[in-house]
Write a protein that holds these residues in place. Structure first.
Motif, short mmCIF file in Angstrom:
data_model
loop_
_atom_site.label_atom_id
_atom_site.label_comp_id
_atom_site.label_asym_id
_atom_site.label_seq_id
_atom_site.Cartn_x
_atom_site.Cartn_y
_atom_site.Cartn_z
N HIS A 243 0.86 -1.18 0.00
CA HIS A 243 0.00 0.00 0.00
C HIS A 243 0.90 1.23 0.00
CE1 HIS A 243 -3.20 2.65 2.16
NE2 HIS A 243 -3.21 2.82 0.85
N LEU A 244 0.92 1.96 -1.11
CA LEU A 244 1.72 3.18 -1.20
C LEU A 244 0.91 4.34 -0.66
CD1 LEU A 244 3.15 2.74 -4.83
CD2 LEU A 244 4.17 2.02 -2.66
N PRO A 245 1.43 5.10 0.30
CA PRO A 245 0.63 6.16 0.93
C PRO A 245 0.33 7.30 -0.03
CG PRO A 245 2.90 6.20 1.72
CD PRO A 245 2.76 4.96 0.90
N ALA A 246 -0.67 8.06 0.32
CA ALA A 246 -1.10 9.18 -0.51
C ALA A 246 -0.23 10.40 -0.27
CB ALA A 246 -2.56 9.52 -0.21
N LEU A 247 0.09 11.11 -1.34
CA LEU A 247 0.72 12.42 -1.20
C LEU A 247 -0.33 13.50 -0.96
CD1 LEU A 247 3.53 12.48 -3.91
CD2 LEU A 247 3.55 11.53 -1.61
#
Length: 802
Positions: free
Chosen positions: A602-606
């Protein structure tokens, strides 16, 4: 004055004319009176000077083109000085702006010369166009009048017919120093000053710029960009996130550089409550320089090499400015960066920064750093390999593409009389075809050699099997490009199957009664090249496969992954092995190896919503598109127990986070884009070049009237100039690479379709951003052509609306 206005009306009255006026013969020099580089240099021995329209109203260009004698063009083919696209060698362009100080003069013997500043050179450097003696004096005078009118129209954004004599006089710079003598060899006469004298003169000019006869308008023309009036800081502040001291610079549109405004300022980032944040910059003498709300459009970039932060500022009338804060040390910059990023992230996510995991914070901050990837090889600036094709084609120019005379009138509808515009583009993977959606019609274009698009047919009056008009909201080629899948926004639970051979919708596929379809993509990266029938779909909170062969609803229940919460899924992409990347309007990305299981990574949101997603065929590179930037993520794990594995296959360890790279236009370029066009930054979904036997080397997207391409090798190597642009006269609606190559780009404007060479893109400079805007119909871009003298100016048009 009466004569001037009549000439102006004659020159500028016909808006269909691309070339306003020209001087058919002369020589172009660059003269450097104060430079150790040499006194003067002959650029073009034989040249033509023209004033041209650009695609933007009230903007004109001075163009100097090299002319070839009969047979000379063949010799030039092997000339080593040939540029990547030929333009640097055979044409020089200058936006007609008062900063050029364009003027004319006459020397002993009747020699006429035009001169203007070299804005990218040293102080005192001039370009000089020496007119051939055969050119009539009245033609030269007409050219000068045209240049004056063009500068007036650019400054005042209105016709020169309305100008007063005093206003026009302000654009005549006859009181500047006399135009120095240009020659192809250094001038060794006694009149040339010594090196000591030139050094003294240069110092004097820098300290005390010469004044002209016009003390108001002319002074304004050479003055730097003025800072806009600052907004007052809000009274209610719940918390100060950071307070740092530094020096303040403002980007100057005329010179293309940052100019110091105050040597000592305090920058304060404040929390106003209700997820609103504020940046206020005040100098030590109490002057308020800047006050603005912190939102995504400020587009911050942090450069630790120069200890600086660059960001954009928008005034209430929509004008854009670019500011630079320089700090005394890295610790101060890091403190400021932390405050800005906290404010920006909280404003976009409406979640407190303190709740974010440390590794996720590092991921967000690293994406905004102007730094290279540690393991990326350093690359030197190099010319890309030359195409072995005609030079005119390498500039993106094309022969006129007219429709066959036997086509029916119903198949070819020029202009936009139906009120619709081109909206979507689907590029074929099996056959050399592109499909452009326009309202309830689809235009089909064949890819011919030498970047030549040929209109083949128009699929008109698209209807559902029940006879209802259908305007596709999304389209996808399917099953060896024989079919196209369409979605009607008014019917989100169904898809429609079009047989492209017949040009008709032959079936409606009901996907599910309760789950609407947000988007759909191929089952794997290149499955469109095969007879594969199954493809992937998703809603805002569910992922599923669609199989048109099953009876009843087409959603495959065994391959359904549904979430209880609304994750806001907005875009998806697949790898060659069928791994799945899923992005959301919250800005995060999930990586799956199989449908139906939990995400491996899960790549975090910018912060910004993701509107487009692409993945390299091998799954290493993930490319997400947000409105104001692109995000390139390396999904290959570099260390830890899963070293060598992709984020699709194994989760990243806590101490081995994924490596993000935020791709954006520099804030100064963004400000110049908006300064010239008035169009805010908004990227179209970005894509890699793609093909089964093709390595991903380039990225293509667009914003407003600009196509933008990134060289992946330069991005990863830390090159400071990794992107190039190409400007059009209208908004780019959709774009993509030709399948199997990164050399050609296909694009759709509101009423035209085109294919251009990626080598025709230019580095973003003041000149390439300001113009010329390429016009595909209703007036074409004149481009240089090898051939006989004066006949090399031709208009090349791709006129492909339908």
């Amino acid at each position: 004055m009466f004569m001037i206005k009549n000439v102006s009306k004659y020159l500028f009255g016909d808006s269909s004319k691309q070339v306003i006026t020209e001087i058919p013969q002369g020589q172009l020099y660059i003269v450097r009176p104060l430079s150790p580089k040499g006194y003067s240099e002959l650029i073009y021995k034989d040249a033509i000077a023209t004033i041209r329209r650009t695609g933007q109203e009230f903007h004109y260009q001075l163009v100097i083109q090299r002319a070839y004698e009969e047979g000379e063009d063949e010799l030039a083919e092997d000339d080593d000085e040939q540029g990547v696209d030929g333009l640097d060698k055979d044409e020089k362009t200058f936006l007609l702006d008062e900063s050029l100080h364009f003027r004319s003069g006459e020397r002993e013997g009747g020699e006429s010369v035009l001169a203007w500043r070299d804005l990218s050179g040293d102080p005192g450097d001039l370009y000089e166009f020496v007119c051939d003696p055969s050119v009539p004096g009245d033609k030269i005078q007409t050219f000068v009048i045209g240049a004056v009118d063009a500068q007036f129209e650019r400054k005042y954004r209105k016709s020169a017919h309305t100008a007063t004599e005093a206003q026009l006089e302000a654009f005549k710079f006859d009181s500047d120093d006399s135009i120095p003598l240009a020659s192809s060899v250094p001038d060794l006469s006694e009149s040339k000053p010594s090196s000591k004298e030139t050094a003294e003169r240069m110092a004097k000019d820098v300290k005390s710029p010469k004044k002209t006869h016009d003390t108001s308008h002319h002074a304004a023309s050479s003055a730097p960009t003025e800072a806009p009036q600052s907004r007052a800081a809000p009274q209610a502040v719940s918390e100060v996130l950071t307070r740092q001291s530094g020096e303040l610079h403002l980007f100057d549109f005329a010179s293309g550089s940052f100019i110091m405004q105050a040597p000592s300022v305090t920058a304060v980032v404040s929390d106003l409550g209700n997820w609103k944040y504020w940046l206020q910059i005040t100098s030590s003498d109490g002057r308020e320089w800047l006050g603005q709300e912190i939102v995504a459009d400020i587009n911050p970039v942090f450069n630790f090499e120069y200890l600086s932060a660059i960001f954009n500022h928008y005034t209430e009338d929509g004008s854009a400015y670019s500011w630079l804060l320089r700090f005394r040390d890295q610790a101060t910059l890091e403190e400021f960066q932390e405050g800005i990023m906290q404010a920006l992230w909280e404003q976009l996510n409406e979640t407190k920064w303190a709740k974010v995991k440390d590794q996720d914070r590092d991921y967000v901050i690293e994406a905004f750093n102007d730094l290279t990837m540690d393991d990326a090889p350093q690359v030197e600036e190099e010319d890309e390999e030359e195409d072995e094709e005609d030079e005119a084609q390498s500039q993106g120019g094309q022969q006129s593409e007219h429709y066959d005379s036997d086509e029916s009138e119903d198949d070819v509808e020029l202009g936009n009389g139906d009120g619709n515009v081109n909206s979507q583009l689907a590029v074929g993977t099996k056959h050399d075809r592109s499909f452009v959606v326009r309202g309830s019609k689809i235009g089909v274009f064949k890819h011919n050699p030498n970047r030549h698009l040929e209109f083949t047919t128009n699929i008109s009056k698209i209807e559902t099997p029940k006879g209802r008009a259908l305007k596709p909201g999304k389209v996808m080629l399917h099953a060896e490009d024989q079919n196209m899948i369409l979605q009607d926004d008014a019917n989100p639970n169904s898809l429609f199957h079009m047989d492209l051979e017949y040009g008709k919708v032959v079936d409606e596929w009901k996907v599910d009664d309760d789950i609407p379809i947000t988007n759909f993509v191929p089952n794997s990266k290149f499955s469109q090249q095969t007879a594969e029938q199954v493809f992937l779909g998703h809603s805002k909170n569910a992922m599923f496969r669609i199989d048109p062969r099953v009876t009843g609803n087409k959603l495959v229940r065994d391959n359904l992954k549904q979430y209880a919460s609304n994750n806001g899924f907005s875009a998806a992409a697949t790898t060659d092995k069928g791994y799945i990347a899923m992005a959301s309007n919250k800005g995060d990305v999930r990586l799956f190896d199989k449908l139906g299981l939990n995400a491996k990574t899960h790549l975090p949101a910018l912060g910004e919503a993701i509107i487009g997603l692409d993945v390299s065929a091998d799954g290493r590179w993930i490319l997400a598109t947000c409105r104001t930037y692109l995000l390139l993520v390396d999904a290959l794990q570099q260390d830890g127990k899963n070293e060598g594995k992709l984020g699709f296959e194994k989760a990243f360890a806590k101490d081995s986070k994924p490596r993000p790279r935020r791709l954006g236009l520099t804030p100064s370029h963004v400000a110049q884009f908006q300064h010239e066009t008035g169009v805010p930054l908004s990227f179209t979904p970005a894509r890699f070049n793609a093909g089964p036997d093709t390595q991903e080397t380039s990225i293509i997207t667009s914003t407003g009237p600009f196509l933008v391409t990134w060289n992946l090798k330069k991005v990863l190597g830390g090159n400071k100039d990794p992107y190039h642009i190409k400007r059009y006269s209208a908004e780019v609606m959709a774009d993509n690479f030709e399948f199997g190559s990164d050399k050609n780009v296909i694009l759709a404007l509101p009423n035209e379709v085109d294919m251009v060479s990626r080598k025709s893109f230019k580095k973003p400079t003041r000149e390439s951003i300001a113009g010329p805007a390429i016009r595909l119909s209703g007036g074409a871009l004149a481009t240089p052509r090898r051939g006989t003298r004066q006949s090399h100016l031709r208009e090349e048009i791709v006129n492909s609306p339908y």
